[in-house]
Design a protein around this motif. Structure first.
Motif, PDB file in Angstrom:
ATOM      1  N   SER A  91       0.826  -1.211   0.000  1.00  0.00           N
ATOM      2  CA  SER A  91       0.000   0.000   0.000  1.00  0.00           C
ATOM      3  C   SER A  91       0.859   1.260   0.000  1.00  0.00           C
ATOM      4  N   ALA A  92       2.017   1.200   0.654  1.00  0.00           N
ATOM      5  CA  ALA A  92       2.921   2.359   0.653  1.00  0.00           C
ATOM      6  C   ALA A  92       3.399   2.675  -0.756  1.00  0.00           C
ATOM      7  N   PHE A  93       3.770   1.626  -1.506  1.00  0.00           N
ATOM      8  CA  PHE A  93       4.219   1.857  -2.885  1.00  0.00           C
ATOM      9  C   PHE A  93       3.071   2.296  -3.783  1.00  0.00           C
ATOM     10  N   ALA A  94       1.937   1.587  -3.701  1.00  0.00           N
ATOM     11  CA  ALA A  94       0.809   1.897  -4.576  1.00  0.00           C
ATOM     12  C   ALA A  94       0.311   3.318  -4.360  1.00  0.00           C
ATOM     13  N   ALA A  95       0.314   3.777  -3.110  1.00  0.00           N
ATOM     14  CA  ALA A  95      -0.155   5.133  -2.816  1.00  0.00           C
ATOM     15  C   ALA A  95       0.720   6.175  -3.513  1.00  0.00           C
ATOM     16  N   SER A 116      -3.865  -2.868  -1.017  1.00  0.00           N
ATOM     17  CA  SER A 116      -3.804  -3.678   0.199  1.00  0.00           C
ATOM     18  C   SER A 116      -5.011  -4.603   0.309  1.00  0.00           C
ATOM     19  N   VAL A 117      -6.191  -4.094  -0.024  1.00  0.00           N
ATOM     20  CA  VAL A 117      -7.408  -4.911   0.046  1.00  0.00           C
ATOM     21  C   VAL A 117      -7.331  -6.068  -0.950  1.00  0.00           C
ATOM     22  N   LEU A 118      -6.802  -5.811  -2.144  1.00  0.00           N
ATOM     23  CA  LEU A 118      -6.676  -6.872  -3.148  1.00  0.00           C
ATOM     24  C   LEU A 118      -5.724  -7.963  -2.671  1.00  0.00           C
ATOM     25  N   LEU A 119      -4.602  -7.568  -2.066  1.00  0.00           N
ATOM     26  CA  LEU A 119      -3.653  -8.562  -1.577  1.00  0.00           C
ATOM     27  C   LEU A 119      -4.239  -9.334  -0.395  1.00  0.00           C
ATOM     28  N   SER A 120      -4.979  -8.646   0.464  1.00  0.00           N
ATOM     29  CA  SER A 120      -5.618  -9.342   1.585  1.00  0.00           C
ATOM     30  C   SER A 120      -6.723 -10.271   1.086  1.00  0.00           C
ATOM     31  N   LEU A 244     -10.700  -8.749   4.827  1.00  0.00           N
ATOM     32  CA  LEU A 244     -10.716  -7.597   3.913  1.00  0.00           C
ATOM     33  C   LEU A 244     -10.650  -6.288   4.700  1.00  0.00           C
ATOM     34  N   LEU A 245     -11.301  -6.261   5.856  1.00  0.00           N
ATOM     35  CA  LEU A 245     -11.240  -5.071   6.703  1.00  0.00           C
ATOM     36  C   LEU A 245      -9.820  -4.864   7.229  1.00  0.00           C
ATOM     37  N   SER A 246      -9.129  -5.955   7.529  1.00  0.00           N
ATOM     38  CA  SER A 246      -7.736  -5.825   7.958  1.00  0.00           C
ATOM     39  C   SER A 246      -6.888  -5.256   6.824  1.00  0.00           C
ATOM     40  N   GLY A 247      -7.194  -5.652   5.586  1.00  0.00           N
ATOM     41  CA  GLY A 247      -6.483  -5.094   4.441  1.00  0.00           C
ATOM     42  C   GLY A 247      -6.770  -3.622   4.253  1.00  0.00           C
ATOM     43  N   LEU A 248      -8.024  -3.234   4.486  1.00  0.00           N
ATOM     44  CA  LEU A 248      -8.396  -1.819   4.364  1.00  0.00           C
ATOM     45  C   LEU A 248      -7.652  -0.958   5.392  1.00  0.00           C
ATOM     46  N   LEU A 249      -7.644  -1.410   6.642  1.00  0.00           N
ATOM     47  CA  LEU A 249      -6.995  -0.632   7.700  1.00  0.00           C
ATOM     48  C   LEU A 249      -5.485  -0.602   7.517  1.00  0.00           C
ATOM     49  N   ALA A 250      -4.885  -1.756   7.191  1.00  0.00           N
ATOM     50  CA  ALA A 250      -3.435  -1.783   6.951  1.00  0.00           C
ATOM     51  C   ALA A 250      -3.079  -0.936   5.735  1.00  0.00           C
TER      52      ALA A 250
END
Length: 357
Positions: A91-95, A116-120, A244-250
């Motif tokens: 997510s850091a890179f994609a952002a 991040s959500v896609l990877l999670s 998926l929520l963990s992916g969203l928050l991370a």
């Protein structure tokens, strides 16, 4: 008295002792610092009283606290997600990439969250649908992101570090940010928008877990999935939603990390540098409570901010030793706190007789 009740009371006693001991140690340091301002204790007190220390601690807390919140939802549902480090990296890179392409900081933020959500989601399918080992799958998520993000940066930018992009800036609250009586706490009213987003996420996460039907489902999925299934709720769907929520928050945490700095750094362990694993320690230390996890994160981040400032003070202690202060203190506190009770069904697969209900 049952064994579980005795164990619970023992854990509470250990936590009380740890809390009192920590506060007592801080009181001793502050007293010594006031009496002898030129001593190491005095230097520490001076650093802790600075507005910049709290400001740095809040900024350092954001990615760790948000990842910890994501870890709580996932593990509370019964899925152990040790791939939080990988979610932060991707997510850091994609952002940064999306922000650089579109020129929009918050568009970039959304792009990081989506990645991040896609990877999670991939992780969720592997561990829930195909019943893979959750620890191995989590490690795979981390290693994939650790290799993919710097590689993508190398291909796109010709180097592992991205170019700089516009940062979100700061939100300044009039009057309060200039009120000298607040001392270092003025930093609370002159901070990045991501800091306020972190506060909001902590409050919302606590409310969702403890005051909503979905929160009850998540807790039941991790404690007694059979009972949840018997009540007519799909365990798999709850676990998918929690992961998926963990992916969203991370993803929010990783995007905040890179956008606040305005760059993605892919050298070595990348700019994330273990924050996802620290997030796991934070929510374990906080006993799966979002507020406890945040306070644990703030403790570590405060120590990290303090050690950075101490290195510039030339206090006579080698910088190598100063750098390990946050990690040593976390280990000491964890040892004093006692056993953290993990959800009963965490890490266990569950297959419903009729999971389509």
């Amino acid at each position: 008295m049952s064994e579980s009740t005795a164990s619970g009371r023992g854990d509470l006693s250990a936590r009380a002792v740890a809390t009192v001991g920590t506060l007592g140690a801080l009181a001793v340091v502050f007293a010594a610092g006031i009496v002898a301002p030129d001593s190491i204790a005095g230097t520490i007190v001076d650093i802790l009283a600075r507005e910049g220390t709290l400001s740095s601690a809040l900024r350092l807390s954001v990615p760790i606290a948000l990842a910890a919140l994501g870890g709580i939802f996932s593990e509370k549902s019964g899925v152990i997600n040790i791939g939080l480090e990988g979610l932060l990296i991707i997510s850091a890179f994609a952002a940064i990439y999306v922000a650089e392409v579109t020129g929009g900081v918050w568009v970039g933020f959304a792009g990081g969250v989506v990645a991040s959500v896609l990877l999670s989601a991939l992780f969720a399918v592997v561990v829930i649908e195909f019943r893979a080992d959750q620890i191995i799958a989590g490690l795979a998520v981390w290693l994939i992101a650790l290799g993919l993000a710097p590689f993508a940066s190398q291909v796109i930018y010709g180097r592992p570090n991205s170019p700089s992009v516009t940062t979100p800036g700061t939100v300044t609250v009039p009057v309060l940010s200039e009120l000298s009586a607040l001392g270092p706490f003025r930093a609370l009213f002159d901070a990045s928008p991501t800091v306020y987003l972190m506060f909001l996420a902590v409050g919302v996460s606590w409310y969702v877990l403890n005051r909503t039907r979905f929160g009850r489902w998540v807790r039941a999925s991790g404690e007694n999935p059979k009972a949840l299934d018997t009540a007519g709720v799909s365990v798999s769907r709850v676990r998918y939603a929690a992961v998926l929520l963990s992916g969203l928050l991370a993803g929010m945490g990783g995007a905040s990390l890179s956008l606040d700095l305005g760059q993605f750094t892919g050298n070595g362990p990348t700019m994330v540098n273990g924050k996802g694993f620290i997030a796991i320690v934070a929510y374990l230390f906080g006993n799966y409570n979002p507020i406890g996890a945040f306070l644990s994160t703030l403790l570590f981040a405060g120590l990290d901010a303090m050690q950075t400032a101490l290195q510039l003070q030339n206090i006579g202690i080698p910088n190598q030793l100063v750098r390990v202060i946050p990690f040593v203190m976390v280990i000491v506190v964890l040892a004093l706190v006692g056993r953290t009770r993990i959800p009963e069904a965490a890490g266990e697969h569950y297959e419903s007789g009729d999971d389509s209900r």
